[in-house]
Scaffold this active site. Structure first.
Site, PDB file in Angstrom:
ATOM      1  CB  THR A  95      -0.878   0.232   1.307  1.00  0.00           C
ATOM      2  OG1 THR A  95      -1.666  -1.073   1.154  1.00  0.00           O
ATOM      3  CG2 THR A  95      -1.690   1.267   1.221  1.00  0.00           C
ATOM      4  CE  LYS A 168      -5.398  -1.868   2.152  1.00  0.00           C
ATOM      5  NZ  LYS A 168      -3.949  -2.323   2.190  1.00  0.00           N
TER       6      LYS A 168
END
Length: 264
Positions: A95, A168
Site C-alpha cells: 500500500t 485501497k
C-alpha cells in the site's frame, strides 16, 4: 508454468509464495540472510540473495514489502526492474502512493506495471481469498490474473495504473474511521451501563453492523483491537494523509474520526 520473482517473503509474502509454488509456478524469492534463504526454501521456492537475481529471467516479479519507501528502494534504486526481461510484468502489493507505481512504469517502459494492494491477512492468503484492488492496463491485468488467482479472490480491476492504490487508501481511511466510530459507540454504551463485549456482539446483528465491527467483536475490545493493529493502521493512515496533501486536499471529517480510532 510461470517464472516468478518475489521480494518480501514475510508475514504476508510467505503464504503468497507458498500458494504460488502449490499452484505450479517456479518461484525465486529474495532472502537477505542465510536464515531467510532457508525460510524461502522451506516454502518450496528457490532462494537468492540479491535483487538482480530475482528479476533476471522472470515473467512476473511480485513486490510485497512493508512501506512505500521500500518499494521505491527496491524498484527505483536497485537493478531489480532493469534485470527483468522486456515485456515482463511487475506487480506491487504494498500500500502506498499511486505515483510510486506510475513513476516506476514511466522509468521502465519495457516492463508492464500493475499496482495491486491487498485487503485481508495471512489467513485469507492461505485460503486463496485475499481481496486485490488492481490498477493497470487491461492487457497487463489480464496477464497478472492467473498468477494473482493463486491467492487472490476477488481480483478487482478498478482502473488504470494507480487506481488500485486509490481504492485501497480510501478503504483504509474508512477502516480507521469506523474504528473511531466504534470506540465512541463503546463509550456511549458504557454511559448506558452496557458491557463492551455484549455491546460489540449485539451490534453485529443490528443495522449498525459492519465488517470492522465484526473484527472488533471477535477481539472483544475496541482498545485491544487497536493495540493489535496499530502498526499497520498507523502506517496506512499516514500514507492516506500524505497522498491527500500532495493532491491538495484533506480527509475532512474522516480525519477527526480516525484520530479517535487510532489513539492508544
Amino acid at each position: 508454468m510461470t517464472r516468478i520473482g518475489f521480494v518480501g517473503a514475510g508475514r504476508m509474502g510467505a503464504p503468497m509464495v507458498r500458494r504460488l509454488v502449490e499452484a505450479g509456478h517456479q518461484v525465486t524469492a529474495l532472502g537477505r540472510t542465510a536464515e531467510k534463504c532457508q525460510a524461502v526454501r522451506d516454502l518450496g521456492a528457490h532462494a537468492v540473495t540479491d535483487l538482480t537475481a530475482v528479476g533476471a529471467g522472470a515473467d512476473v516479479v511480485i513486490v510485497c514489502v512493508f512501506t512505500d519507501d521500500q518499494v521505491r528502494q527496491v524498484c527505483t534504486s536497485s537493478d531489480l526492474v532493469s534485470a527483468m526481461p522486456p515485456g515482463a510484468l511487475l506487480v506491487i502489493h504494498t500500500t502506498g502512493s499511486p505515483r510510486t507505481a506510475q513513476t516506476v512504469a514511466a522509468g521502465n517502459p519495457a516492463v508492464d506495471v500493475v499496482d495491486a494492494p491487498v485487503s485481508g491477512g495471512p489467513h485469507n492468503i492461505a485460503a486463496g481469498t485475499l481481496t486485490l484492488f488492481v490498477g493497470g492496463s487491461d492487457d497487463a491485468v489480464a496477464r497478472a490474473q492467473p498468477v494473482l488467482a493463486s491467492y487472490g479472490d476477488p481480483i478487482l480491476h478498478v482502473g488504470p495504473l494507480g487506481a488500485g492504490q486509490g481504492v485501497k487508501l480510501v478503504n483504509n481511511a474508512l477502516f480507521a474511521a469506523q474504528i473511531g466510530l466504534l470506540r465512541e459507540a463503546v463509550a456511549l454504551g458504557e454511559r448506558f451501563g452496557v458491557d463492551e463485549k455484549n455491546l460489540l456482539t449485539s451490534l453485529t446483528h443490528g443495522s449498525g453492523a459492519s465488517r470492522v465491527g465484526e473484527f472488533i467483536a471477535m477481539r472483544g475490545s475496541a482498545a485491544a483491537f487497536v493495540d493489535d493493529t496499530a502498526e499497520f493502521i498507523g502506517k496506512d493512515v499516514e500514507v492516506v494523509r500524505e497522498i491527500a496533501a500532495e493532491l491538495g486536499g484533506q480527509l475532512g471529517i474522516l480525519d477527526d474520526v480516525i484520530n479517535t480510532g487510532i489513539r492508544q
